[in-house]
Design an enzyme around this catalytic site. Sequence first.
Site, PDB file in Angstrom:
ATOM      1  N   GLY A   1       0.803  -1.211   0.000  1.00 28.79           N
ATOM      2  CA  GLY A   1       0.000   0.000   0.000  1.00 28.79           C
ATOM      3  C   GLY A   1       0.835   1.261   0.000  1.00 28.79           C
ATOM      4  O   GLY A   1       1.960   1.276   0.488  1.00 28.79           O
ATOM      5  N   CYS A   2       0.275   2.346  -0.541  1.00 26.62           N
ATOM      6  CA  CYS A   2       0.951   3.642  -0.500  1.00 26.62           C
ATOM      7  C   CYS A   2       1.129   4.042   0.958  1.00 26.62           C
ATOM      8  O   CYS A   2       0.265   3.826   1.779  1.00 26.62           O
ATOM      9  CB  CYS A   2       0.126   4.699  -1.228  1.00 26.62           C
ATOM     10  SG  CYS A   2      -0.230   4.303  -2.939  1.00 26.62           S
ATOM     11  N   GLY A   3       2.258   4.638   1.273  1.00 25.47           N
ATOM     12  CA  GLY A   3       2.495   5.068   2.638  1.00 25.47           C
ATOM     13  C   GLY A   3       2.838   3.922   3.568  1.00 25.47           C
ATOM     14  O   GLY A   3       2.799   4.067   4.776  1.00 25.47           O
TER      15      GLY A   3
END
Length: 271
Positions: free
Chosen positions: A110-112
């Site tokens: 996932g992003c982040g």
Amino acid sequence: MTTNPTDELGPSAVFDVTRIRDGKPSDFAATVATEVPLTIEAGDVEIATLACTPSDIEELIAGFLVTNGFVRDVNEIMSVRLDSRLWRVRVEMTRPPDASQLLKRVYTSGCGKGVVFANIVELTARAPLASEMRLKGEAIAALMNWLQNASPLHRESGGVHTAAVSVGGEPPLKAMDDIGRHNAVDKAIGDAFRRRLPMSSCALVTTGRISSEIAHKARRAGMPVVISRGAPTHQAILQARDMGITTVGFARGGNYTIFSHPERITHEDVR
């Protein structure tokens, strides 16, 4: 530097930048999605640190705690206190966090760097999700059209994912934004739990890729349908088939692809 420095950090900031168009530079005020490292603590135990957009924090905490198995219901969350100077949240729950859930963390795709714990499979009910929900194809087209226009922050910054929860194919009441697709989903789920939506009749709609973690979040929340503009991963498809989750990807306009449990979708001409 930003053109609007303030003491309160919101979901976006404005920076003076140089923009190039047709080879020619010009000064430009760019809206950029903000990012903070949010640490979640329960008592003296640090649960996780999430890179997230500083908005809808209580919804994010509720969704994260539910979808990662720390609580079964939002009623188990007694209080959420945010220190916006240190970006630290102290949570009081009716029972302390299970230490076995904190032994090993896996940073997902996932992003982040959304956090999903190593034993998430064990935390998720193995039995397929039972739901009588049916969704028309025209509703899928309408929901994705709604989602595409639901986020001013995405239009301004282009730097966030958006997610929402629909009851029975109806337009959602609120869209949730975050730099991380896992966080956006947790915010939407947390909001749905806080509003006591009938989860077995709900669909999760998202702009992000459907990974196995997203499928597990839907299963833990009890939502039978996940719809995205993006693609699912092969693990998401395999696990969604086992868990009784309908996954719909590449939902754009009247087109979509059903990767698992197609019986919940009625096919109609939605052009």
